[in-house]
Scaffold this motif. Structure first.
Motif, PDB file in Angstrom:
ATOM      1  N   TRP A 133     -40.795 -25.533  -9.232  1.00 10.12           N
ATOM      2  CA  TRP A 133     -40.671 -26.801  -9.955  1.00 10.12           C
ATOM      3  C   TRP A 133     -41.989 -27.199 -10.615  1.00 10.12           C
ATOM      4  N   LEU A 134     -41.897 -27.746 -11.822  1.00  9.16           N
ATOM      5  CA  LEU A 134     -43.011 -28.467 -12.439  1.00  9.16           C
ATOM      6  C   LEU A 134     -42.647 -29.939 -12.467  1.00  9.16           C
ATOM      7  N   MET A 135     -43.546 -30.768 -11.995  1.00  5.58           N
ATOM      8  CA  MET A 135     -43.367 -32.220 -12.009  1.00  5.58           C
ATOM      9  C   MET A 135     -44.490 -32.832 -12.835  1.00  5.58           C
ATOM     10  N   LEU A 136     -44.137 -33.680 -13.805  1.00  5.13           N
ATOM     11  CA  LEU A 136     -45.177 -34.285 -14.636  1.00  5.13           C
ATOM     12  C   LEU A 136     -44.721 -35.616 -15.209  1.00  5.13           C
ATOM     13  N   THR A 137     -45.723 -36.396 -15.671  1.00  8.53           N
ATOM     14  CA  THR A 137     -45.493 -37.696 -16.289  1.00  8.53           C
ATOM     15  C   THR A 137     -46.147 -37.686 -17.671  1.00  8.53           C
ATOM     16  N   ASN A 138     -46.253 -38.872 -18.271  1.00  8.00           N
ATOM     17  CA  ASN A 138     -46.858 -38.983 -19.606  1.00  8.00           C
ATOM     18  C   ASN A 138     -48.277 -39.538 -19.573  1.00  8.00           C
ATOM     19  N   GLU A 139     -48.934 -39.505 -18.416  1.00 14.48           N
ATOM     20  CA  GLU A 139     -50.287 -40.078 -18.328  1.00 14.48           C
ATOM     21  C   GLU A 139     -51.378 -39.109 -18.755  1.00 14.48           C
ATOM     22  N   THR A 140     -51.006 -37.891 -19.122  1.00 10.92           N
ATOM     23  CA  THR A 140     -52.012 -36.918 -19.555  1.00 10.92           C
ATOM     24  C   THR A 140     -51.725 -36.468 -20.981  1.00 10.92           C
ATOM     25  N   THR A 141     -52.671 -35.750 -21.554  1.00  8.42           N
ATOM     26  CA  THR A 141     -52.418 -35.029 -22.792  1.00  8.42           C
ATOM     27  C   THR A 141     -51.707 -33.709 -22.476  1.00  8.42           C
ATOM     28  N   ALA A 142     -51.231 -33.031 -23.521  1.00 11.90           N
ATOM     29  CA  ALA A 142     -50.615 -31.696 -23.430  1.00 11.90           C
ATOM     30  C   ALA A 142     -49.332 -31.677 -22.603  1.00 11.90           C
ATOM     31  N   VAL A 143     -48.613 -32.791 -22.576  1.00 11.57           N
ATOM     32  CA  VAL A 143     -47.351 -32.847 -21.835  1.00 11.57           C
ATOM     33  C   VAL A 143     -46.329 -31.880 -22.444  1.00 11.57           C
ATOM     34  N   ALA A 144     -46.175 -31.937 -23.766  1.00 11.49           N
ATOM     35  CA  ALA A 144     -45.197 -31.059 -24.422  1.00 11.49           C
ATOM     36  C   ALA A 144     -45.545 -29.587 -24.197  1.00 11.49           C
ATOM     37  N   GLU A 145     -46.826 -29.276 -24.288  1.00  7.96           N
ATOM     38  CA  GLU A 145     -47.254 -27.886 -24.095  1.00  7.96           C
ATOM     39  C   GLU A 145     -46.982 -27.415 -22.663  1.00  7.96           C
ATOM     40  N   ALA A 146     -47.208 -28.298 -21.699  1.00  8.49           N
ATOM     41  CA  ALA A 146     -46.965 -27.933 -20.299  1.00  8.49           C
ATOM     42  C   ALA A 146     -45.475 -27.695 -20.054  1.00  8.49           C
ATOM     43  N   ILE A 147     -44.617 -28.557 -20.600  1.00  8.14           N
ATOM     44  CA  ILE A 147     -43.174 -28.393 -20.417  1.00  8.14           C
ATOM     45  C   ILE A 147     -42.707 -27.090 -21.058  1.00  8.14           C
ATOM     46  N   ALA A 148     -43.147 -26.834 -22.279  1.00  5.60           N
ATOM     47  CA  ALA A 148     -42.724 -25.626 -22.993  1.00  5.60           C
ATOM     48  C   ALA A 148     -43.177 -24.367 -22.255  1.00  5.60           C
ATOM     49  N   HIS A 149     -44.418 -24.384 -21.745  1.00  2.47           N
ATOM     50  CA  HIS A 149     -44.924 -23.206 -21.042  1.00  2.47           C
ATOM     51  C   HIS A 149     -44.164 -22.985 -19.740  1.00  2.47           C
ATOM     52  N   ALA A 150     -43.919 -24.064 -19.006  1.00  2.22           N
ATOM     53  CA  ALA A 150     -43.171 -23.939 -17.756  1.00  2.22           C
ATOM     54  C   ALA A 150     -41.765 -23.398 -18.023  1.00  2.22           C
ATOM     55  N   HIS A 151     -41.132 -23.897 -19.065  1.00  3.89           N
ATOM     56  CA  HIS A 151     -39.790 -23.441 -19.407  1.00  3.89           C
ATOM     57  C   HIS A 151     -39.786 -21.952 -19.745  1.00  3.89           C
ATOM     58  N   SER A 152     -40.818 -21.520 -20.453  1.00  4.68           N
ATOM     59  CA  SER A 152     -40.895 -20.105 -20.834  1.00  4.68           C
ATOM     60  C   SER A 152     -41.067 -19.203 -19.621  1.00  4.68           C
ATOM     61  N   LEU A 153     -41.613 -19.756 -18.526  1.00  5.49           N
ATOM     62  CA  LEU A 153     -41.822 -18.988 -17.297  1.00  5.49           C
ATOM     63  C   LEU A 153     -40.609 -19.038 -16.360  1.00  5.49           C
ATOM     64  N   GLY A 154     -39.580 -19.782 -16.743  1.00  5.58           N
ATOM     65  CA  GLY A 154     -38.409 -19.906 -15.882  1.00  5.58           C
ATOM     66  C   GLY A 154     -38.564 -20.935 -14.788  1.00  5.58           C
ATOM     67  N   MET A 155     -39.554 -21.832 -14.917  1.00  5.58           N
ATOM     68  CA  MET A 155     -39.711 -22.899 -13.942  1.00  5.58           C
ATOM     69  C   MET A 155     -38.660 -23.974 -14.191  1.00  5.58           C
TER      70      MET A 155
END
Length: 379
Positions: A133-155
């Motif tokens: 699992w990846l868990m994240l909020t909007n309090e940081t930068t690079a949120v979209a990049e983190a979601i896209a990368h996690a998705h590409s890894l099958g997380m």
């Protein structure tokens, strides 16, 4: 527990001021107390997941003034190898007012949280396995990049998009990469205006179930959870069909918990016809006079929720051949654990100091009674 929880986390130093009431515009007010705590929505949820029993891996940034926060996070059992210390920026700060009823008002200085990049996500998730699992909020930068990368890894991705960023939420291709959205009422309304095909007038601003159902029908998420404060929470969960993660179940098939989930309900009506199941979860039995501070209660909810999902996916026969299957029954149990954990949290001061240990949550569920003295967990 096979599945791990990775967090792309905001990390703050919380300055908490006790006040008679939340200050009004132009008003000067003396506080009756001050505390300095570790915090940040990402850090809070990470600690909640760790205290709930998950293997937690945190990616985040602090300044040199926040090394003690990093050490505290490590003491909870979380892996902080990817929490880096920067020399040229301060740790994020939250200035928090807490009034006599436990309500709060918060403003943030983002600090190092706004230095996170896609490269941090790549480093932070380098050792993940498919289905973590990846868990994240909007309090940081690079949120979209983190979601896209996690998705590409099958997380699997749980996104609690607070504070709400309308521009970010308007990117439907990003929302479609998320497995579970956790929203409050305001965030739900904002998201409804961003998703094409959702008619906000059809259900009205008080029909949270109708709006959440519409959103779920228009995106690829497997579940939407709406937290409703004193009214509890509601979940809309797809019945599992095709599982894109396809991870074999391990040798363990024991139930994740002996704790009953009988106080919640899956609505037994036409609302559950088709592919989406509605789950209604009332609040934990916390008397109003026991509520002292609501700061971090929502983060506690999220951390316990994702941990219980990961636990049931890892151990339950309901996984149906894949650790990443998410069933309504799994979501129901996770919502219950999250609700009782946040119920304990509001009876204690501070964000991270208030987050309970799993054993305390299990005891609260079984007894339906708060402990006589609800003391904060040591940082």
């Amino acid at each position: 527990m096979d599945l791990r929880v990775f967090t792309f986390a905001s990390i703050n130093i919380d300055e908490v001021y006790s006040v008679p009431h939340i200050t009004r515009p132009g008003e000067t007010l003396s506080s009756t107390g001050r505390q300095l705590n570790a915090g940040g929505k990402g850090a809070n949820a990470s600690v909640a997941a760790a205290r709930a029993g998950a293997p937690v891996h945190i990616t985040g940034l602090v300044g040199k003034d926040g090394t003690w926060v990093r050490e505290m996070l490590q003491q909870t059992g979380a892996n902080v190898e990817q929490v880096r210390v920067l020399d040229d920026v301060s740790t994020g700060r939250a200035i928090i007012q807490v009034d006599r009823s436990g309500e709060n008002a918060i403003f943030l200085f983002p600090g190092a949280n706004h230095r996170l990049t896609k490269a941090d996500a790549q480093r932070g998730f380098a050792h993940c396995t498919k289905g973590d699992w990846l868990m994240l909020t909007n309090e940081t930068t690079a949120v979209a990049e983190a979601i896209a990368h996690a998705h590409s890894l099958g997380m699997q991705v749980l996104w609690n998009p607070a504070p709400m960023d309308s521009q970010l939420m308007a990117a439907k291709e990003l929302v479609d990469m998320v497995d579970v959205l956790v929203l409050n009422e305001t965030e739900l309304m904002t998201l409804a205006t961003q998703i094409q095909g959702v008619d906000g007038e059809k259900d009205g601003d008080q029909n949270h179930v109708g709006l959440a159902r519409q959103i779920l029908e228009q995106c690829q998420a497997r579940a939407i959870i709406v937290t409703l404060g004193s009214k509890g929470s509601v979940g809309l969960v797809r019945r599992p069909r095709v599982n894109s993660h396809s991870i074999p179940v391990g040798s363990e098939t024991a139930s994740s918990s002996s704790v009953s989930s009988s106080s919640s309900s899956s609505v037994p009506s036409s609302a559950n016809d088709g592919d989406i199941v509605e789950i209604q979860m009332p609040c934990a039995p916390v008397p109003k006079e026991r509520i002292v501070d609501t700061t971090g209660a929502g983060d506690t909810w999220v951390g316990y929720f994702v941990t219980e999902l990961a636990r049931t996916q890892s151990e339950s026969p309901e996984s149906i051949g894949s650790l990443a299957t998410l069933t309504p029954a799994m979501a129901n149990l996770a919502m219950k654990f999250a609700t009782y954990a946040s119920g304990l949290a509001v009876t204690r001061m501070g964000a991270i100091p208030s987050i309970p240990q799993r054993a305390d949550v299990e005891s609260f569920i079984k007894s339906q009674k708060l402990p006589v003295e609800s003391a904060p967990v040591k940082q």
